[in-house]
Each structure stands twice: as structure tokens, then as C-alpha cells.
Scaffold this motif. Structure first.
Motif, mmCIF file in Angstrom:
data_model
loop_
_atom_site.group_PDB
_atom_site.id
_atom_site.type_symbol
_atom_site.label_atom_id
_atom_site.label_comp_id
_atom_site.label_asym_id
_atom_site.label_seq_id
_atom_site.Cartn_x
_atom_site.Cartn_y
_atom_site.Cartn_z
ATOM 1 N N ALA A 123 0.830 -1.202 0.000
ATOM 2 C CA ALA A 123 0.000 0.000 0.000
ATOM 3 C C ALA A 123 0.865 1.252 0.000
ATOM 4 C CB ALA A 123 -0.929 -0.012 1.206
ATOM 5 N N LEU B 186 2.243 1.864 -3.466
ATOM 6 C CA LEU B 186 1.250 2.342 -4.417
ATOM 7 C C LEU B 186 0.788 3.763 -4.104
ATOM 8 C CD1 LEU B 186 -0.936 -0.856 -4.905
ATOM 9 C CD2 LEU B 186 0.699 0.127 -6.498
ATOM 10 N N LEU B 187 0.703 4.106 -2.831
ATOM 11 C CA LEU B 187 0.144 5.400 -2.460
ATOM 12 C C LEU B 187 1.179 6.512 -2.392
ATOM 13 C CD1 LEU B 187 -2.394 4.244 0.263
ATOM 14 C CD2 LEU B 187 -2.855 4.888 -2.098
ATOM 15 N N GLY C 218 6.653 3.110 -6.982
ATOM 16 C CA GLY C 218 5.198 2.975 -7.040
ATOM 17 C C GLY C 218 4.665 3.112 -8.451
#
Length: 139
Positions: A14, A17-18, A24
Motif C-alpha cells: 500500500a 502504491l500510495l 510505485g
């Protein structure tokens, strides 16, 4: 014994990705490319199969004696008769079906050059010598 949920690895994924970083973006590009490949793979396979079928269909020869279809032989494997020289795999295929666009063979008649005569017949008018019919009186 139950397996524990890997919260650490889910958090790392996470965060990758964030958080706006090059890792990412690279991960998102790879996931997007794999998804696009999986979605377009059936279309690509269908196109390759269609082209392959057209190539195989051009090489098929039908025996004029028995009707057996074979793939590129000079002699019919079923009855032993020779194929005609003009229908071999090297000969130009006759245009047929939606995958061949050509001028057509010489046997075909152009529909623009032909007149079709049509005689109109009134269906509701009674034929001479017939009594009653569909007069609407229920008979």
C-alpha cells in the motif's frame, strides 16, 4: 494452526502504491501492462487463429473424383486419382466468403447489368369463376 494475515507486506504494498515515488509508478505500470495483456490476449489469439485458418484453407485441395479434401498432396489419398493442376496450393484461390475481396470469377453475373421482370398480382381480388372467397360474409 491458522496462518496470520501478513499485515506488514500489505502495508508495504500500500505504501509503494500510495506514496508518489518511482517504484510505485513502476509497480502500477507493470500491473497495468499485465492487466492489459490478459484482457487483449484472447483477441490476439483469435486473430492469429483466423489468419492460420485462412492459410490452411488455401492449401486444402478437393478431389474431383471422390470429393475427399486433403492438404497439399498431388494424388488423392482416398481414391488415388490425380488432382487437376489448376487447383493446387500454388494456384490463386477463388474469391469466396467475407475474407476475400476481389473482382469475382468470370462466371459471376454483375447484378447491375441484369433486369428482373416482376409481375404484380392482386391477392385480394377473386379469381374469375370462383364464387365467394374472402368477401367478409364469413363463408
Amino acid at each position: 494452526m491458522e496462518r496470520r494475515i501478513p499485515w506488514l507486506w500489505i502495508g508495504v504494498a500500500a505504501a509503494l502504491l500510495l506514496v508518489p515515488s518511482s517504484v510505485g509508478r513502476l509497480l502500477l505500470d507493470v500491473i497495468g501492462g499485465l492487466t492489459l495483456t490478459l484482457l487483449l490476449l484472447p483477441l490476439l489469439a483469435g486473430g492469429v487463429a483466423l489468419i492460420g485458418w485462412q492459410i490452411v484453407r488455401r492449401r486444402l485441395r478437393t478431389c474431383p473424383s471422390c470429393g475427399f479434401t486433403s492438404l497439399g498432396a498431388d494424388v488423392c489419398p482416398a481414391c488415388g486419382s490425380l488432382f487437376t493442376p489448376g487447383d493446387g496450393p500454388g494456384a490463386a484461390p477463388e474469391p469466396s466468403g467475407p475474407f476475400f475481396w476481389g473482382s469475382g470469377s468470370e462466371r459471376e453475373i454483375d447484378a447491375r447489368d441484369v433486369t428482373i421482370n416482376v409481375d404484380a398480382v392482386d391477392v385480394e381480388a377473386p379469381v374469375s369463376g370462383e364464387s365467394g372467397g374472402r368477401g367478409g360474409d364469413g363463408s
